[in-house]
Design a protein around this motif. Structure first.
Motif, PDB file in Angstrom:
ATOM      1  N   THR A  29      77.712  73.598  30.472  1.00  0.00           N
ATOM      2  CA  THR A  29      77.351  72.737  31.602  1.00  0.00           C
ATOM      3  C   THR A  29      75.994  73.119  32.181  1.00  0.00           C
ATOM      4  N   LEU A  72      72.900  70.655  32.141  1.00  0.00           N
ATOM      5  CA  LEU A  72      72.240  70.282  33.396  1.00  0.00           C
ATOM      6  C   LEU A  72      70.730  70.405  33.282  1.00  0.00           C
ATOM      7  N   ASP A  73      70.249  71.448  32.628  1.00  0.00           N
ATOM      8  CA  ASP A  73      68.804  71.610  32.446  1.00  0.00           C
ATOM      9  C   ASP A  73      68.220  70.421  31.692  1.00  0.00           C
ATOM     10  N   CYS A 124      69.552  67.370  31.422  1.00  0.00           N
ATOM     11  CA  CYS A 124      69.706  66.157  32.228  1.00  0.00           C
ATOM     12  C   CYS A 124      68.686  66.100  33.364  1.00  0.00           C
ATOM     13  N   ARG A 125      68.464  67.214  34.024  1.00  0.00           N
ATOM     14  CA  ARG A 125      67.493  67.250  35.128  1.00  0.00           C
ATOM     15  C   ARG A 125      66.076  66.977  34.630  1.00  0.00           C
ATOM     16  N   ALA A 126      65.744  67.527  33.465  1.00  0.00           N
ATOM     17  CA  ALA A 126      64.413  67.307  32.903  1.00  0.00           C
ATOM     18  C   ALA A 126      64.186  65.841  32.558  1.00  0.00           C
ATOM     19  N   GLY A 130      65.625  63.235  34.065  1.00  0.00           N
ATOM     20  CA  GLY A 130      65.492  62.484  35.312  1.00  0.00           C
ATOM     21  C   GLY A 130      66.387  61.272  35.447  1.00  0.00           C
ATOM     22  N   ASP A 131      67.007  60.827  34.358  1.00  0.00           N
ATOM     23  CA  ASP A 131      67.874  59.646  34.447  1.00  0.00           C
ATOM     24  C   ASP A 131      69.239  59.913  33.806  1.00  0.00           C
ATOM     25  N   LEU A 167      73.056  62.001  34.292  1.00  0.00           N
ATOM     26  CA  LEU A 167      73.997  62.747  35.110  1.00  0.00           C
ATOM     27  C   LEU A 167      74.776  63.714  34.220  1.00  0.00           C
ATOM     28  N   CYS A 168      75.264  64.787  34.827  1.00  0.00           N
ATOM     29  CA  CYS A 168      76.091  65.746  34.090  1.00  0.00           C
ATOM     30  C   CYS A 168      77.416  65.913  34.818  1.00  0.00           C
ATOM     31  N   ALA A 195      77.258  70.855  38.830  1.00  0.00           N
ATOM     32  CA  ALA A 195      77.247  69.570  38.127  1.00  0.00           C
ATOM     33  C   ALA A 195      77.282  68.411  39.125  1.00  0.00           C
ATOM     34  N   ASP A 196      76.972  67.225  38.625  1.00  0.00           N
ATOM     35  CA  ASP A 196      76.977  66.035  39.482  1.00  0.00           C
ATOM     36  C   ASP A 196      78.386  65.597  39.854  1.00  0.00           C
TER      37      ASP A 196
END
Length: 197
Positions: free
Chosen positions: A41, A45-46, A48-50, A52-53, A55-56, A70-71
């Motif tokens: 996770t 997350l890294d 997904c955050r990079a 920008g569109d 969610l995790c 996580a989201d």
């Protein structure tokens, strides 16, 4: 906008390949240990955050979702109740719930579900012990019962079958695994072609 494509996986390679082509939700599903789920996770997350569109979300493991930041989380019928998950994660977290009938869908939304995973839409071998498919008609009945709540169809879904489903979105497991980037693009294109359901 809440993503219409959800990708269920226990592979960081799948996450890396599938993210970056449009809005997606990655659902981390690890069946071994909390430690393994947590590590995947954090890594997901890294990615997904990079992007920008993306969610995790974490499948089943509320503690892992909370610890990793996580989201949100997705819970099934045998997991913690939606109302309990909502109390633990707070009002801003995304809480998904698995539902097969209009009645369970209404109850889950009442208890605080942000979206619903509904199925299996078609026969699938991605998960052992699933009930019989509810088909596009069963998916449509759940959608009709909870207007305004995103309903994500799961189970045996391929990009070619997206047009058969009048759900908000779709979730994929095995259809993504072999070629994550190509499959994600195909699913997103099929969802765009179908339009809002």
């Amino acid at each position: 906008m809440f993503p219409r494509l959800h990708i269920v996986t226990d592979s960081l390679d799948v996450v890396r390949g599938a993210v970056g082509h449009g809005p997606v939700a990655i659902q981390v599903r690890v069946k071994t240990s909390d430690r393994a789920a947590y590590e995947l996770t954090v890594a997901a997350l890294d990615v997904c955050r990079a992007a920008g569109d993306a969610l995790c979300l974490v499948d089943d493991r509320v503690g892992v979702a909370l610890a990793a930041g996580a989201d949100g989380v997705h819970v099934g019928a045998e997991d913690l109740p939606v109302s309990a998950v909502r109390r633990v994660l707070g009002p801003e977290a995304i809480v998904g719930a698995t539902c097969r009938t209009p009645e369970t869908a209404v109850a889950a939304v009442r208890d605080g579900a942000s979206y619903l995973g509904t199925g299996p839409a078609f026969a699938t071998t991605s998960k052992i012990g699933l009930p019989s498919p509810i088909g596009p008609e069963g998916i449509a009945a759940v959608v009709a019962a909870v207007p305004g709540t995103p309903v994500v169809a799961i189970g045996g879904i391929t990009a070619d079958r997206v047009g058969l489903l009048r759900s908000y979105g779709v979730a994929a497991i095995s259809a993504i695994a072999a070629n994550p980037a190509g499959a994600a693009k195909a699913f997103l294109a099929a969802l765009d072609e179908r339009g809002e359901a």
